[in-house]
Structures are given as structure tokens and as C-alpha cells.
Design a protein around this motif. Structure first.
Motif, PDB file in Angstrom:
ATOM      1  N   ASN A 169     -45.096   2.815  16.095  1.00  0.00           N
ATOM      2  CA  ASN A 169     -45.153   2.799  17.862  1.00  0.00           C
ATOM      3  C   ASN A 169     -43.989   2.775  18.054  1.00  0.00           C
ATOM      4  N   GLU A 170     -44.726   3.541  18.851  1.00  0.00           N
ATOM      5  CA  GLU A 170     -42.930   3.817  20.504  1.00  0.00           C
ATOM      6  C   GLU A 170     -43.104   2.821  21.043  1.00  0.00           C
ATOM      7  N   ARG A 171     -44.661   2.643  21.809  1.00  0.00           N
ATOM      8  CA  ARG A 171     -44.250   1.366  22.425  1.00  0.00           C
ATOM      9  C   ARG A 171     -44.690  -0.412  22.187  1.00  0.00           C
ATOM     10  N   ALA A 172     -45.735   0.044  21.315  1.00  0.00           N
ATOM     11  CA  ALA A 172     -45.867  -1.147  20.398  1.00  0.00           C
ATOM     12  C   ALA A 172     -47.115  -1.217  19.187  1.00  0.00           C
ATOM     13  N   GLY A 173     -47.447  -2.299  18.766  1.00  0.00           N
ATOM     14  CA  GLY A 173     -47.861  -2.326  17.422  1.00  0.00           C
ATOM     15  C   GLY A 173     -49.412  -2.284  18.181  1.00  0.00           C
ATOM     16  N   VAL A 174     -49.799  -3.344  19.080  1.00  0.00           N
ATOM     17  CA  VAL A 174     -50.886  -3.447  20.160  1.00  0.00           C
ATOM     18  C   VAL A 174     -50.300  -4.340  21.369  1.00  0.00           C
ATOM     19  N   TRP A 175     -50.937  -3.717  22.155  1.00  0.00           N
ATOM     20  CA  TRP A 175     -50.877  -3.932  23.666  1.00  0.00           C
ATOM     21  C   TRP A 175     -51.860  -4.563  24.000  1.00  0.00           C
ATOM     22  N   PHE A 176     -52.707  -5.619  24.359  1.00  0.00           N
ATOM     23  CA  PHE A 176     -53.824  -6.116  24.745  1.00  0.00           C
ATOM     24  C   PHE A 176     -53.293  -6.785  26.402  1.00  0.00           C
ATOM     25  N   SER A 177     -54.226  -6.387  26.737  1.00  0.00           N
ATOM     26  CA  SER A 177     -54.681  -7.050  28.406  1.00  0.00           C
ATOM     27  C   SER A 177     -56.101  -7.217  28.578  1.00  0.00           C
ATOM     28  N   ASP A 178     -56.705  -9.139  29.251  1.00  0.00           N
ATOM     29  CA  ASP A 178     -58.029  -8.725  29.805  1.00  0.00           C
ATOM     30  C   ASP A 178     -57.545 -10.387  30.208  1.00  0.00           C
ATOM     31  N   GLY A 179     -58.376 -10.406  31.560  1.00  0.00           N
ATOM     32  CA  GLY A 179     -57.845 -11.080  32.146  1.00  0.00           C
ATOM     33  C   GLY A 179     -59.197 -12.038  32.381  1.00  0.00           C
ATOM     34  N   ALA A 180     -60.042 -12.034  31.896  1.00  0.00           N
ATOM     35  CA  ALA A 180     -60.830 -13.116  31.939  1.00  0.00           C
ATOM     36  C   ALA A 180     -61.213 -13.936  30.504  1.00  0.00           C
ATOM     37  N   MET A 181     -59.989 -13.781  30.007  1.00  0.00           N
ATOM     38  CA  MET A 181     -59.907 -15.236  29.088  1.00  0.00           C
ATOM     39  C   MET A 181     -60.066 -14.530  27.431  1.00  0.00           C
ATOM     40  N   GLY A 182     -59.991 -13.178  27.559  1.00  0.00           N
ATOM     41  CA  GLY A 182     -59.734 -12.380  26.457  1.00  0.00           C
ATOM     42  C   GLY A 182     -58.912 -13.020  25.021  1.00  0.00           C
ATOM     43  N   SER A 183     -59.656 -12.130  23.813  1.00  0.00           N
ATOM     44  CA  SER A 183     -58.570 -12.969  23.009  1.00  0.00           C
ATOM     45  C   SER A 183     -58.766 -11.882  21.531  1.00  0.00           C
ATOM     46  N   LEU A 184     -56.896 -11.905  21.275  1.00  0.00           N
ATOM     47  CA  LEU A 184     -56.848 -10.602  20.335  1.00  0.00           C
ATOM     48  C   LEU A 184     -56.657 -11.880  18.734  1.00  0.00           C
ATOM     49  N   HIS A 185     -57.292 -10.994  17.765  1.00  0.00           N
ATOM     50  CA  HIS A 185     -56.690 -12.089  16.703  1.00  0.00           C
ATOM     51  C   HIS A 185     -55.893 -10.958  15.333  1.00  0.00           C
ATOM     52  N   VAL A 186     -54.614 -11.075  14.982  1.00  0.00           N
ATOM     53  CA  VAL A 186     -54.621 -10.946  13.785  1.00  0.00           C
ATOM     54  C   VAL A 186     -54.039 -11.741  12.567  1.00  0.00           C
ATOM     55  N   GLY A 187     -54.323 -10.917  11.701  1.00  0.00           N
ATOM     56  CA  GLY A 187     -54.152 -11.915   9.443  1.00  0.00           C
ATOM     57  C   GLY A 187     -53.659 -11.448   9.333  1.00  0.00           C
ATOM     58  N   SER A 188     -52.651 -11.059   8.333  1.00  0.00           N
ATOM     59  CA  SER A 188     -52.750 -10.622   7.298  1.00  0.00           C
ATOM     60  C   SER A 188     -52.637  -9.683   7.756  1.00  0.00           C
ATOM     61  N   SER A 189     -51.358  -8.968   8.450  1.00  0.00           N
ATOM     62  CA  SER A 189     -51.215  -7.749   9.027  1.00  0.00           C
ATOM     63  C   SER A 189     -49.987  -7.667   8.753  1.00  0.00           C
ATOM     64  N   VAL A 190     -49.238  -6.104   9.101  1.00  0.00           N
ATOM     65  CA  VAL A 190     -48.122  -5.613   9.117  1.00  0.00           C
ATOM     66  C   VAL A 190     -47.489  -5.441  10.030  1.00  0.00           C
ATOM     67  N   LEU A 191     -46.942  -5.376  11.059  1.00  0.00           N
ATOM     68  CA  LEU A 191     -46.411  -4.605  12.454  1.00  0.00           C
ATOM     69  C   LEU A 191     -44.662  -4.697  12.451  1.00  0.00           C
ATOM     70  N   TRP A 192     -44.492  -3.435  12.272  1.00  0.00           N
ATOM     71  CA  TRP A 192     -42.359  -3.359  11.446  1.00  0.00           C
ATOM     72  C   TRP A 192     -42.738  -1.963  12.083  1.00  0.00           C
ATOM     73  N   SER A 193     -41.094  -1.970  12.422  1.00  0.00           N
ATOM     74  CA  SER A 193     -40.356  -1.576  13.192  1.00  0.00           C
ATOM     75  C   SER A 193     -41.660  -0.502  14.708  1.00  0.00           C
ATOM     76  N   ASN A 194     -41.803  -1.445  15.384  1.00  0.00           N
ATOM     77  CA  ASN A 194     -42.789  -1.145  16.973  1.00  0.00           C
ATOM     78  C   ASN A 194     -41.546  -1.324  17.836  1.00  0.00           C
TER      79      ASN A 194
END
Length: 452
Positions: A246-271
Motif C-alpha cells: 500500500n502506497e502510504r500505509a497499511g493502516v492509518w488511524f486517527s481518533d481524538g477521543a481515546m479511540g483504539s486500534l487492535h491488530v493481531g496475527s496479521s502481516v503488514l508488508w512493503s507499505n
């Protein structure tokens, strides 16, 4: 009822099949009654998205039928989508997809997911089954609040878009020829789960805006601008996903209210960035990061934002390009932006306290450039379309290297070392088997470490 109908009685009937058959719910009802309490589970069938009401006068040849269908939802409803070819690769449908079909049976699938969403009101527990094939939409598939599940991360209470499990023959591929178009947009909704979908060429593979309790299982988002883009959202959970090239990011995340992102047992390759955390909290474990593209990072964070932090461990952080790095912490913006770069796992851990049990090794996946993320093992690894093979001459150091606190290893085939594998297939029936030849791999000191 009023006027000449006063004093008349009516018979009330319901149809679960769009008017083909009717069942009397009550009769001899005063026309002026105004409403009836009815126990819908007594109807057979008692679940349908094509229900209708009919009220009939018992004195005159007068009746009225509801103008629109309503949903009888005493149990989850299955909907079906297929491409325009019915062949042996399909796993759900017995007919080709067509926009004129009902979409509520295997032999009458719709052509597009959007047609299901436009026609029916989905409820918690419902599933859209998308069969094997290539789908090339010109517009994003939008899921909003009218088709939301419950506000939980429970698959049984979410609305699920389930792709084909026949990944060896292509699965359910959403190919976007216009790279300015998102593949899926989840907007002001909650309780949505996307599973077993492949997405290529989109602007955002999955765009999540102001939504909560969103899950992605077994997604492969490749060659997009962002694999997953999320803003103003929380409780986003990605499991067994592959986010690659992926050209910019596998995951792009933004939240100003204590938001959460959970990534498990995954592959993030060549981003460019494995995970770009603009604001919020990111939790990552048992995952493979491959920094094999120029100037790529596993983690990148806007470090001066409030309520923003990473927590990661039991990952594999492999730098395969001279200009790649583990992490970047940016402060400021524009011309005043400054980035602290961590090139090695050892310096990353020393500087941040993160990933104290993570590895820096070549993961020895079979062929990540062609979507085979299985770990090599001479004891046995799963090969799609073939089964188990034992032709590997070396073993991945990520076998039995996952979190020692996880019990997911019980789902891995024997021999499994009684410990979770890192990567996409850890904790599953396709996890590579534990080698029995007793080799040791030196993982410390690693590049950048110092022994004194």
C-alpha cells in the motif's frame, strides 16, 4: 377507520414471501381498534425480509396491503451475492449473480453488495455471502447506520460481509480500476464485520469514518493508497489480515477521543508505513512487519498529540531495505516537523519500552509478493490447493515465537510446540508445524545492540 366503516370488522393477515402466501393473524377485529399485539415467532416461516401486511374488511370486498416490505427478524437472515459466472469455484451460490434476483437465496443472488444494502434493512446477526469472483465496482460500497449491528465485537451480533473461503481460486476480489475510489466505506455505523475479502487498487481499501466496533478478519488489502483508513472511530479490530504494497500505509488511524486500534496475527508488508498512528491508541501483537520498501517504517506516530500511544509486543519487525526503519516519532508539522527514527528493534525497545519480546528476523514466508504468507517449515506447512508439504529446507524463526500468554496454539496442528506462531496463520489450522530437529537461532544481540 371512520365514516361508513364504523362498526365493521376486519381480518389481518401477514405474508412472509412478498404476498405469495398469507397467514391470518387475527379476525373479527373492530375496524376502529387501531392496533394488534402479535407474536411473530408463531408464524412459519418467521424470518423474512419480504414480509407484508394485509387488512381486509369482513363485510365488504375492500382490502389494503402494505406498500413496502418489512423485516420479520426472529433469527439471522442470509443474503447472497455472486459475479456473473456460476462455476465450480463458487462456495455459496448455485446461480450467477443478477441485479433482478432477490438476493435472499442461494439460487437467486444479487450482483452487487450495494444492491442488498439498497433493497433490505439489515439487522444484527445478518450475513451477506459474497461468492468467488472478481468484482470491479465503479463506486464504493457504503454501509451506514441503517444496516448496523449491535455495538459489540461479537460476530453473532454484528452485520457480516462474508467473502469466499476458496482463496486458492481467487476468493472474493474487489478490484478498483480507479485509484481515487474507496472499495468499502463504513460511515456513522457500528457492529460491522468484513471477512475473507481481497481488495486491490482502491484509494482506501476500507475507509472507516465516525464508526465503532468494526472488525476485519482475513482481509487482504493490497496495492491501495491506504489498506485501512480510519478517522473519528474506535474499537477497530483487525485479525489475520494481510496489508501489503500500500502506497502510504497499511493502516492509518486517527481518533481524538481515546479511540483504539487492535491488530493481531496479521502481516503488514512493503507499505510506506505499516501503521501510521495520527492520534489514538494502537495495540499490535503476533504480527509480521516487513520494511522492504525504500524509506518504510513499521510504526509511525505523531508523538506530540494527546492521548496517543502504541503498545506492541511479540511481533516480528524485519527491515529488508537499507533505508527502512522500525519506528518514527514525529513532533511538529510542516517545515518545523522533526522525526526521531529507530532503525533497529533493540534501539526501538530501549527508546520506547515497546516490543521487548519482538524479533528482527527474516520471517521466511513462502511468497508474500504473491499472497502466500505461510511460514516455511520442513516439518510441514500448508500449501493452498495442495495440502501439507514437507519440501522446505529451512524453518521460519517465527514458529512458536508468539505470545506465551496466548492459548490459541491449541488450534494449530501437531506438532505445535504448545506456543502460538507469529503471523497470519498463527492460532489456526494452517499454522506451520514445529520443526523436530532442534535448531537454535541467535536473535540477540541483534543489529544495533551492544554487549558489555
Amino acid at each position: 377507520a371512520s365514516g361508513q366503516a364504523t362498526g365493521h370488522t376486519v381480518r389481518l393477515s401477514v405474508s412472509a414471501d412478498n404476498g405469495s402466501h398469507w397467514t391470518v393473524v387475527a379476525s373479527n377485529l373492530p375496524a376502529s381498534l387501531g392496533g394488534v399485539m402479535w407474536n411473530s415467532p408463531s408464524l412459519s416461516p418467521n424470518t423474512s425480509p419480504l414480509a407484508l401486511w394485509r387488512a381486509e374488511s369482513e363485510q365488504e370486498a375492500v382490502s389494503a396491503t402494505s406498500e413496502l416490505n418489512f423485516v420479520l427478524h426472529n433469527s439471522p437472515i442470509a443474503y447472497y451475492v455472486n459475479d456473473d459466472i456460476r462455476d465450480s469455484t463458487d462456495v455459496y451460490c448455485t446461480a450467477a449473480g443478477n441485479s433482478t434476483n432477490t438476493g435472499i437465496s442461494r439460487d437467486s443472488p444479487k450482483r452487487w453488495i450495494s444492491e442488498i444494502l439498497d433493497t433490505y434493512n439489515l439487522e444484527p446477526g445478518d450475513t451477506i455471502y459474497v461468492d468467488t469472483g472478481i468484482y470491479a465496482p465503479s463506486e464504493p460500497t457504503v454501509i451506514g447506520d441503517l444496516d448496523a449491528g449491535d455495538a459489540v465485537q461479537d460476530p453473532g451480533r454484528q452485520v457480516t460481509v462474508q467473502g469466499s473461503t476458496n482463496t486458492w481460486q481467487g476468493g472474493s476480489l474487489f478490484f478498483l480500476s480507479d485509484d481515487s475510489v474507496n472499495a468499502f466505506e463504513l460511515t456513522e455505523t457500528h457492529g460491522i464485520r468484513l471477512r475473507d475479502l481481497r481488495i486491490q487498487g482502491a484509494s482506501n481499501g476500507v475507509a472507516v469514518q465516525d464508526s465503532y466496533f468494526i472488525a476485519g478478519d482475513w482481509l487482504e488489502n493490497r496495492g491501495c493508497e491506504y489498506g485501512v483508513w480510519s478517522s473519528g472511530s474506535s474499537n477497530l479490530v483487525l485479525s489475520h489480515c494481510a496489508l501489503a504494497d500500500n502506497e502510504r500505509a497499511g493502516v492509518w488511524f486517527s481518533d481524538g477521543a481515546m479511540g483504539s486500534l487492535h491488530v493481531g496475527s496479521s502481516v503488514l508488508w512493503s507499505n510506506r508505513y505499516g501503521i501510521h498512528l495520527q492520534q489514538g491508541y494502537g495495540f499490535v501483537s503476533n504480527s509480521i512487519f516487513g520494511m522492504v520498501a525504500p524509506g518504510s517504517y513499521a510504526y509511525y506516530m505523531q508523538a506530540d498529540r494527546p492521548q496517543t500511544a502504541f503498545q506492541g509486543d511479540y511481533n516480528n519487525l524485519y527491515v529488508g531495505h537499507p533505508s527502512g526503519a522500525i519506528g518514527g516519532f514525529q513532533t511538529g508539522g510542516g517545515a518545523s516537523a522533526r522525526t526521531t527514527t529507530y532503525e533497529y528493534v533493540s534501539t526501538w525497545t530501549l527508546g520506547t519500552g515497546l516490543d521487548s519480546h519482538s524479533l528482527p528476523q527474516d520471517p521466511l514466508m513462502v511468497d508474500p509478493a504473491n499472497s502466500d504468507y505461510h511460514l516455511r517449515s520442513p516439518q510441514g506447512r500448508y500449501q493452498p490447493g495442495t495440502g501439507w508439504v514437507t519440501s522446505d529446507t529451512n524453518a521460519s524463526p517465527l514458529i512458536d515465537a508468539g505470545s506465551r500468554h496466548s492459548t490459541a496454539w491449541v488450534s494449530e496442528p501437531d506438532p505445535n510446540g504448545r506456543r502460538l506462531n507469529i503471523g497470519r496463520y498463527g492460532g489456526t489450522a494452517e499454522a506451520s508445524k514445529t520443526p523436530q530437529d532442534g535448531k537454535l537461532t541467535c536473535i540477540f544481540p541483534s543489529p544495533g545492540a551492544r554487549v558489555s
